[in-house]
Design an enzyme around this catalytic site. Structure first.
Site, PDB file in Angstrom:
ATOM      1  N   ARG A  31      11.472  33.541   4.675  1.00  0.00           N
ATOM      2  CA  ARG A  31      10.718  33.803   5.908  1.00  0.00           C
ATOM      3  C   ARG A  31      11.681  33.691   7.086  1.00  0.00           C
ATOM      4  O   ARG A  31      12.349  32.698   7.258  1.00  0.00           O
ATOM      5  CB  ARG A  31       9.591  32.796   6.073  1.00  0.00           C
TER       6      ARG A  31
ATOM      7  N   LYS B 298      10.751  24.242  18.175  1.00  0.00           N
ATOM      8  CA  LYS B 298       9.952  24.005  16.965  1.00  0.00           C
ATOM      9  C   LYS B 298      10.381  22.704  16.303  1.00  0.00           C
ATOM     10  O   LYS B 298      11.533  22.295  16.409  1.00  0.00           O
ATOM     11  CB  LYS B 298      10.142  25.151  15.963  1.00  0.00           C
TER      12      LYS B 298
ATOM     13  N   TYR C  44       4.997  23.514  10.881  1.00  0.00           N
ATOM     14  CA  TYR C  44       5.850  23.470  12.060  1.00  0.00           C
ATOM     15  C   TYR C  44       5.030  23.496  13.324  1.00  0.00           C
ATOM     16  O   TYR C  44       4.070  24.224  13.448  1.00  0.00           O
ATOM     17  CB  TYR C  44       6.941  24.535  12.050  1.00  0.00           C
TER      18      TYR C  44
ATOM     19  N   ASP D  30      10.734  41.385   8.121  1.00  0.00           N
ATOM     20  CA  ASP D  30      11.939  40.550   8.090  1.00  0.00           C
ATOM     21  C   ASP D  30      13.121  41.269   7.443  1.00  0.00           C
ATOM     22  O   ASP D  30      14.271  41.022   7.807  1.00  0.00           O
ATOM     23  CB  ASP D  30      11.662  39.226   7.372  1.00  0.00           C
TER      24      ASP D  30
ATOM     25  N   HIS E 181      13.366  34.207  12.980  1.00  0.00           N
ATOM     26  CA  HIS E 181      12.575  34.595  14.146  1.00  0.00           C
ATOM     27  C   HIS E 181      12.885  33.736  15.370  1.00  0.00           C
ATOM     28  O   HIS E 181      13.230  32.567  15.236  1.00  0.00           O
ATOM     29  CB  HIS E 181      11.077  34.415  13.862  1.00  0.00           C
TER      30      HIS E 181
ATOM     31  N   ARG F 229       0.813  -1.220   0.000  1.00  0.00           N
ATOM     32  CA  ARG F 229       0.000   0.000   0.000  1.00  0.00           C
ATOM     33  C   ARG F 229       0.841   1.263   0.000  1.00  0.00           C
ATOM     34  O   ARG F 229       0.346   2.348  -0.271  1.00  0.00           O
ATOM     35  CB  ARG F 229      -0.902   0.032   1.236  1.00  0.00           C
TER      36      ARG F 229
END
Length: 183
Positions: free
Chosen positions: A59, A72, A132, A168, A62, A23
């Site tokens: 991105r 994270k 995330y 940013d 941060h 499968r």
């Protein structure tokens, strides 16, 4: 799951272990016990999804400061991204060091990002998507960021930046922060 620690202490590549049959395959992609057994904070407060229509989109970078630091677990679910993390722990021997890893829908790899690490990524393909899990809630006033092009970091992004948010693009350079300037 297979955990491989990177050269930045506490940051791990997390690979799946496939159980295959006709499968296809089954694999566990998260188990709080597996993280806790390694002394890692399980990222479970929020799950976020980002979509990037254009390759080259950047991105980040941060992070959040105490008391709401975030761990994270980042995975690319469509296309490919180049994920970068920077150690922001002043007491760490790898303070301000960074690594970059390619996460793709084909390699199904994830990156565990410890608390007090900045993270960001660049879309390597059009229509790249990343998911995330985050260990704490986004808290306005505690978010910080690093410039993607900061000369002190010297990050070699794989592509020219095609899209980036104004926020940013305007984080202060580290040199001004480290010598007592902007915060």
């Amino acid at each position: 799951m297979q955990f491989t620690e990177t050269q930045l202490q506490g940051a791990f590549l997390v690979d799946i272990e496939k159980i295959s049959d006709r499968r296809g395959f089954f694999a566990r992609i998260f188990c709080a016990k597996d993280f806790e057994e390694r002394g890692l904070k399980p990222p479970i407060a929020q799950t976020n999804l980002s979509f990037n229509p254009k390759k080259g989109t950047l991105r980040g970078l941060h992070y959040q400061t105490p008391p709401v630091t975030e761990a994270k677990l980042i995975r690319c679910t469509k296309g490919a991204i180049y994920e970068v993390i920077v150690d922001m722990r002043p007491e760490s021997p790898t303070y301000l060091s960074h690594i970059g890893v390619e996460l793709t829908d084909e390699n199904r790899r994830a990156l565990y990002v410890p608390e007090m690490f900045a993270n960001g990524y660049q879309a390597l393909t059009d229509e790249a998507e990343a998911i995330y899990q985050v260990s704490d809630f986004y808290t306005h006033g505690y978010e910080r960021g690093l410039r993607y092009d900061d000369p002190l970091l010297n990050i070699n992004w794989p592509l020219s930046v095609s899209e980036i948010s104004a926020k940013d693009a305007s984080w202060p350079f580290l040199e001004s922060v480290l010598i007592g300037g902007e915060k």
